[in-house]
Design a protein around this motif. Structure first.
Motif, short mmCIF file in Angstrom:
data_model
loop_
_atom_site.label_atom_id
_atom_site.label_comp_id
_atom_site.label_asym_id
_atom_site.label_seq_id
_atom_site.Cartn_x
_atom_site.Cartn_y
_atom_site.Cartn_z
N PRO A 1 43.07 116.80 -11.18
CA PRO A 1 42.33 116.09 -12.24
C PRO A 1 41.89 114.68 -11.85
O PRO A 1 40.97 114.14 -12.47
CB PRO A 1 43.34 116.04 -13.40
CG PRO A 1 44.68 116.26 -12.78
CD PRO A 1 44.43 117.16 -11.61
N LEU A 2 42.51 114.08 -10.83
CA LEU A 2 42.14 112.73 -10.43
C LEU A 2 41.10 112.69 -9.32
O LEU A 2 40.58 111.62 -9.00
CB LEU A 2 43.38 111.94 -10.00
CG LEU A 2 44.42 111.67 -11.09
CD1 LEU A 2 45.53 110.80 -10.54
CD2 LEU A 2 43.79 111.03 -12.31
N VAL A 3 40.82 113.83 -8.70
CA VAL A 3 39.82 113.89 -7.63
C VAL A 3 38.51 114.36 -8.25
O VAL A 3 38.36 115.54 -8.57
CB VAL A 3 40.27 114.83 -6.49
CG1 VAL A 3 39.23 114.84 -5.37
CG2 VAL A 3 41.62 114.40 -5.95
N THR A 4 37.57 113.43 -8.44
CA THR A 4 36.35 113.74 -9.18
C THR A 4 35.43 114.69 -8.42
O THR A 4 34.70 115.47 -9.03
CB THR A 4 35.59 112.45 -9.51
OG1 THR A 4 35.37 111.71 -8.31
CG2 THR A 4 36.40 111.58 -10.46
N PRO B 1 38.73 107.95 -11.31
CA PRO B 1 38.24 108.64 -12.50
C PRO B 1 38.46 107.77 -13.73
O PRO B 1 39.25 106.81 -13.71
CB PRO B 1 39.12 109.90 -12.55
CG PRO B 1 40.39 109.50 -11.86
CD PRO B 1 39.99 108.51 -10.80
N ASP B 2 37.78 108.11 -14.82
CA ASP B 2 37.90 107.30 -16.04
C ASP B 2 39.34 107.25 -16.54
O ASP B 2 39.77 106.23 -17.09
CB ASP B 2 36.99 107.89 -17.13
CG ASP B 2 35.52 107.73 -16.81
OD1 ASP B 2 35.19 106.86 -15.97
OD2 ASP B 2 34.70 108.47 -17.37
N ALA B 3 40.09 108.35 -16.35
CA ALA B 3 41.47 108.39 -16.84
C ALA B 3 42.32 107.30 -16.21
O ALA B 3 43.27 106.80 -16.85
CB ALA B 3 42.09 109.76 -16.55
N LEU B 4 42.01 106.90 -14.98
CA LEU B 4 42.74 105.82 -14.31
C LEU B 4 42.09 104.46 -14.56
O LEU B 4 42.78 103.46 -14.76
CB LEU B 4 42.82 106.07 -12.81
CG LEU B 4 43.91 107.00 -12.30
CD1 LEU B 4 43.82 107.14 -10.78
CD2 LEU B 4 45.29 106.47 -12.68
N ALA B 5 40.78 104.44 -14.52
CA ALA B 5 40.06 103.16 -14.66
C ALA B 5 40.33 102.51 -16.01
O ALA B 5 40.29 101.27 -16.13
CB ALA B 5 38.57 103.38 -14.46
N ASP B 6 40.63 103.32 -17.04
CA ASP B 6 40.85 102.78 -18.38
C ASP B 6 42.26 102.25 -18.58
O ASP B 6 42.56 101.65 -19.62
CB ASP B 6 40.56 103.85 -19.43
CG ASP B 6 39.08 104.24 -19.47
OD1 ASP B 6 38.26 103.45 -18.99
OD2 ASP B 6 38.77 105.34 -19.96
N MET C 1 50.61 100.68 -17.91
CA MET C 1 51.24 101.69 -17.08
C MET C 1 52.69 101.31 -16.77
O MET C 1 53.58 102.16 -16.79
CB MET C 1 50.45 101.85 -15.77
CG MET C 1 50.77 103.13 -15.02
SD MET C 1 50.22 104.56 -15.98
CE MET C 1 50.83 105.88 -14.95
N TRP C 2 52.93 100.04 -16.52
CA TRP C 2 54.29 99.56 -16.23
C TRP C 2 55.22 99.85 -17.40
O TRP C 2 56.33 100.35 -17.23
CB TRP C 2 54.24 98.07 -15.92
CG TRP C 2 55.51 97.51 -15.34
CD1 TRP C 2 55.81 97.34 -14.02
CD2 TRP C 2 56.65 97.04 -16.08
NE1 TRP C 2 57.06 96.79 -13.88
CE2 TRP C 2 57.60 96.60 -15.12
CE3 TRP C 2 56.96 96.94 -17.44
CZ2 TRP C 2 58.84 96.07 -15.49
CZ3 TRP C 2 58.19 96.42 -17.80
CH2 TRP C 2 59.11 95.99 -16.84
N LYS C 3 54.77 99.53 -18.62
CA LYS C 3 55.62 99.73 -19.79
C LYS C 3 55.86 101.22 -20.07
O LYS C 3 56.95 101.61 -20.49
CB LYS C 3 55.01 99.03 -21.01
CG LYS C 3 55.14 97.52 -20.94
CD LYS C 3 54.88 96.84 -22.28
CE LYS C 3 53.43 96.88 -22.67
NZ LYS C 3 53.19 96.05 -23.88
N SER D 1 49.27 113.73 -19.63
CA SER D 1 48.30 114.71 -20.13
C SER D 1 46.99 114.67 -19.37
O SER D 1 46.37 115.71 -19.11
CB SER D 1 48.05 114.49 -21.62
OG SER D 1 47.56 113.17 -21.86
N THR D 2 46.52 113.48 -18.99
CA THR D 2 45.23 113.36 -18.31
C THR D 2 45.35 113.05 -16.82
O THR D 2 44.39 113.19 -16.08
CB THR D 2 44.38 112.25 -18.96
OG1 THR D 2 45.11 111.01 -18.93
CG2 THR D 2 44.03 112.60 -20.40
N LEU D 3 46.55 112.63 -16.38
CA LEU D 3 46.73 112.22 -14.99
C LEU D 3 47.43 113.27 -14.15
O LEU D 3 47.39 113.22 -12.93
CB LEU D 3 47.53 110.91 -14.91
CG LEU D 3 47.00 109.72 -15.71
CD1 LEU D 3 47.89 108.51 -15.48
CD2 LEU D 3 45.55 109.41 -15.35
N GLY D 4 48.14 114.21 -14.78
CA GLY D 4 48.90 115.20 -14.05
C GLY D 4 50.34 114.75 -13.82
O GLY D 4 50.81 113.76 -14.39
#
Length: 311
Positions: free
Chosen positions: A113-116, A229-234, A240-242, A295-298
């Protein structure tokens, strides 16, 4: 820094195909650069005036038509002026022009899912051993051996046909899968590592060895930065740390938000006896984070949040 990683399978498929490979063609890049510099549609007279000099107008149009065929320029109508295409912008960025080549290719893909762009590499196979293998398969089928059948092109590879221009994660060259036959054969596979590093912003990398066998020599190790991908860029580093800290401590994220509001920065609440002696003095603790599912990152393997501030 946050580091998340997981293993990915690289699959290969050997098939007759037309693949456009990035080549050094400065004469066509010059036309693309002209369109980029002018920032408006160009016609034959502009190409002649700026690049070719006093020549028949038909020659200017032939150059433009060739650039359109190579994907460097695009036009709204079937004739008339042309503008720089998205592929042309990519060609200028990499200094390469995509030139189609027909043959038997080994296509390398990953499904994540992260490899566009699933296509990560393409290499041309020597025709002689491939033809020997195909002749052997054909003879076996003639003898009635139903076990020897060519494989259908995987759906993932079929969806990449005439898709966006890809960048080889092995050598950095541009390539595009123009068209592919209906059947071929599955090749070797391997595992590589997908890694996300956060400091100020996320960086996505793919590293490892591509599959190889007697037809394809061993590649040098691959280490490539991928588009986010947008899922990471957002996602922000703090968010993410929390989330990772909450997963490690089995707390609801809102509980860490409450502690953050009191401390003025992201922190982890830990009991004093649970800390190592060094952490009791520094109030910094390496927090072990179990494997996590997003859910969106795997799914990611276990990791460590280094020097997490403690309250």
């Amino acid at each position: 820094m946050i580091r998340l990683s997981r293993s990915l399978k690289v699959s290969t498929f050997d098939v007759e195909a037309t693949v456009a490979l990035g080549q050094d063609r400065p004469e066509f890049l010059a036309v693309a650069r002209l369109a980029a510099d002018l920032g408006r549609p160009i016609g034959a007279h502009v190409v002649l005036r700026e690049l070719l000099g006093e020549r028949p107008e038909v020659l200017g149009w032939r150059v433009i038509e060739r650039c359109v065929a190579l994907g460097l320029l695009e036009r709204e109508r079937s004739d008339g002026p042309t503008s720089l295409s998205e592929s042309g912008r990519l060609a200028l960025e990499h200094g390469e022009v995509l030139v189609p080549e027909e043959g038997i290719w080994r296509i390398y893909v990953v499904d994540d899912p992260l490899v566009t762009v699933p296509l990560i590499h393409a290499s041309r196979l020597e025709s002689e051993p491939v033809h020997r293998e195909r002749n052997a398969m054909r003879d076996a089928r003639k003898r009635g051996d139903k076990r020897v059948q060519p494989d259908r092109v995987p759906d993932l590879l079929r969806r990449c046909e005439r898709g966006p221009v890809a960048v080889s994660k092995q050598n950095g060259h541009l390539f595009q899968l123009v068209n592919v036959a209906d059947r071929g054969s599955f090749g070797p596979s391997s595992e590589v590592r997908l890694t996300v590093d956060w400091s100020d912003e996320a960086v996505l990398r793919l590293a490892g060895h591509l599959p190889h066998d007697e037809q394809v020599s061993r590649h040098q190790p691959m280490d490539a930065v991928l588009d986010l991908p947008d899922a990471l860029a957002d996602l922000t580093y703090e968010l993410m740390w929390k989330r990772l800290a909450a997963h490690a401590l089995r707390l609801h994220p809102s509980e860490l938000d409450r502690w953050h509001a009191q401390a003025g920065r992201p922190v982890v609440p830990l009991s004093f006896p649970s800390l190592r002696p060094a952490a009791r003095h520094s109030f910094l603790h390496d927090l072990d984070v179990p494997a996590s599912e997003w859910s969106t990152l795997g799914r990611f393997d276990s990791t460590v949040l280094k020097a997490a501030p403690v309250v």
